[in-house]
Design a protein around this motif. Sequence first.
Motif, short mmCIF file in Angstrom:
data_model
loop_
_atom_site.label_atom_id
_atom_site.label_comp_id
_atom_site.label_asym_id
_atom_site.label_seq_id
_atom_site.Cartn_x
_atom_site.Cartn_y
_atom_site.Cartn_z
N MET A 109 0.84 -1.18 0.00
CA MET A 109 0.00 0.00 0.00
C MET A 109 0.89 1.24 0.00
SD MET A 109 -2.44 1.55 2.99
CE MET A 109 -1.03 1.80 4.02
N THR A 110 0.50 2.19 -0.82
CA THR A 110 1.21 3.46 -0.88
C THR A 110 0.21 4.58 -0.63
OG1 THR A 110 2.78 2.59 -2.50
CG2 THR A 110 2.61 4.98 -2.33
N ILE A 111 0.61 5.54 0.19
CA ILE A 111 -0.16 6.77 0.34
C ILE A 111 0.74 7.90 -0.13
CG2 ILE A 111 -1.32 8.36 1.91
CD1 ILE A 111 -1.85 5.98 3.77
N CYS A 128 -2.79 2.19 -4.17
CA CYS A 128 -2.21 3.52 -3.96
C CYS A 128 -3.35 4.53 -3.83
CB CYS A 128 -1.32 3.89 -5.14
SG CYS A 128 -0.54 5.51 -4.96
N VAL A 129 -3.21 5.41 -2.83
CA VAL A 129 -4.18 6.48 -2.59
C VAL A 129 -3.40 7.78 -2.43
CG1 VAL A 129 -5.88 7.37 -0.95
CG2 VAL A 129 -5.80 4.93 -1.44
N GLY A 130 -3.90 8.85 -3.02
CA GLY A 130 -3.33 10.17 -2.79
C GLY A 130 -4.10 10.85 -1.67
N LEU A 131 -3.39 11.54 -0.77
CA LEU A 131 -4.03 12.25 0.33
C LEU A 131 -3.39 13.61 0.48
CD1 LEU A 131 -5.93 12.46 2.77
CD2 LEU A 131 -4.22 11.22 4.11
N LEU A 132 -4.22 14.65 0.34
CA LEU A 132 -3.78 16.03 0.51
C LEU A 132 -4.53 16.64 1.68
CD1 LEU A 132 -2.43 18.72 -0.43
CD2 LEU A 132 -4.41 19.04 -1.93
N ILE A 133 -3.79 17.23 2.62
CA ILE A 133 -4.38 17.99 3.71
C ILE A 133 -4.20 19.46 3.34
CG2 ILE A 133 -4.39 18.41 6.20
CD1 ILE A 133 -4.80 15.41 5.29
N TYR A 147 -6.22 0.86 -14.66
CA TYR A 147 -6.34 1.30 -13.28
C TYR A 147 -5.14 0.91 -12.41
CZ TYR A 147 -11.12 2.05 -14.77
OH TYR A 147 -12.24 2.47 -15.44
N PHE A 148 -4.14 0.30 -13.01
CA PHE A 148 -2.96 -0.15 -12.26
C PHE A 148 -1.73 0.64 -12.69
CE2 PHE A 148 -5.91 -3.63 -11.96
CZ PHE A 148 -5.74 -4.09 -10.65
N ASP A 149 -0.90 0.98 -11.72
CA ASP A 149 0.36 1.66 -12.00
C ASP A 149 1.27 0.67 -12.73
OD1 ASP A 149 3.20 2.34 -11.56
OD2 ASP A 149 2.37 4.02 -10.43
N PRO A 150 1.74 1.01 -13.93
CA PRO A 150 2.56 0.06 -14.70
C PRO A 150 3.89 -0.27 -14.02
CG PRO A 150 2.38 2.16 -15.86
CD PRO A 150 1.50 2.25 -14.65
N LEU A 172 -3.06 -0.89 -7.59
CA LEU A 172 -4.34 -0.36 -8.03
C LEU A 172 -4.40 1.11 -7.62
CD1 LEU A 172 -7.23 -0.78 -9.14
CD2 LEU A 172 -7.90 -1.46 -6.81
N LEU A 173 -4.63 1.99 -8.60
CA LEU A 173 -4.68 3.43 -8.35
C LEU A 173 -6.11 3.81 -8.00
CD1 LEU A 173 -2.44 4.49 -11.36
CD2 LEU A 173 -1.76 4.32 -8.94
N LEU A 174 -6.42 3.84 -6.71
CA LEU A 174 -7.80 4.07 -6.27
C LEU A 174 -8.26 5.50 -6.49
CD1 LEU A 174 -7.96 1.95 -3.02
CD2 LEU A 174 -9.25 1.60 -5.12
N GLY A 175 -7.40 6.48 -6.25
CA GLY A 175 -7.80 7.87 -6.42
C GLY A 175 -7.21 8.75 -5.35
N ASP A 176 -7.77 9.96 -5.26
CA ASP A 176 -7.23 10.98 -4.37
C ASP A 176 -8.28 11.46 -3.38
OD1 ASP A 176 -4.66 11.13 -5.63
OD2 ASP A 176 -5.60 12.23 -7.27
N ILE A 177 -7.79 11.83 -2.21
CA ILE A 177 -8.60 12.37 -1.12
C ILE A 177 -8.02 13.73 -0.76
CG2 ILE A 177 -9.29 12.08 1.30
CD1 ILE A 177 -8.85 9.01 0.86
N VAL A 178 -8.90 14.73 -0.62
CA VAL A 178 -8.48 16.06 -0.16
C VAL A 178 -9.30 16.38 1.08
CG1 VAL A 178 -8.26 18.51 -0.75
CG2 VAL A 178 -8.01 16.77 -2.55
N ILE A 179 -8.61 16.73 2.17
CA ILE A 179 -9.26 17.01 3.44
C ILE A 179 -8.90 18.42 3.89
CG2 ILE A 179 -9.33 16.42 5.91
CD1 ILE A 179 -8.96 13.50 5.10
N SER A 180 -9.90 19.16 4.36
CA SER A 180 -9.68 20.48 4.93
C SER A 180 -9.33 20.35 6.41
CB SER A 180 -10.93 21.35 4.78
OG SER A 180 -10.80 22.51 5.59
#
Length: 165
Positions: free
Chosen positions: A1-3, A39-44, A90-93, A98-106
């Motif tokens: 798992m990658t964040i 893999c999930v992207g997370l931006l605060i 949907y997979f990183d070569p 699996l590239l699930l997507g991105d999350i942005v949190i305030s």
Amino acid sequence: MTIDFENECEGKLDIDLYAIAERVVEGTLDYMNCPYESCVGLLITDNEEIHRLNLEHRQIDRPTDVLSFPMVDFETPGEFDWLEEDGDDYFDPESGELLLGDIVISADKVLEQAASYGHSVTREYAFLITHSMLHLFGYDHMTESDAAQMERMQREILDSLQIFR
């Protein structure tokens, strides 16, 4: 798992943001029985930036607590079988994840809502990640039954992680 983690609000939330995110993302992947490394992207960020993103992507002119940007077009929420045959995009070569997507949190909303709901900043942050992860798996809350399903799943995930209100 990658964040892929980025914090634009250093010091605003006095908790270990990465460690909590890692625990919640892993717990959600386990709950969903995701058969792939993911893999999930997370931006605060802050209210100003999430307001801008909310307006740009959803045409809603106000800040929100969390935005989800799914990368997988789940035909049925949380159903992975079809990815074996039709999911190459949907997979990183390089990593095979699996590239699930991105999350942005305030961060501002995390603080506001934790105070408003009377629970910890950790619980609010974990809840928003859990909520968004379910969106990345194709779940939504547009109908009453869908909302009830998401609420149940969120509660079960957070309870399994012993993150309580």
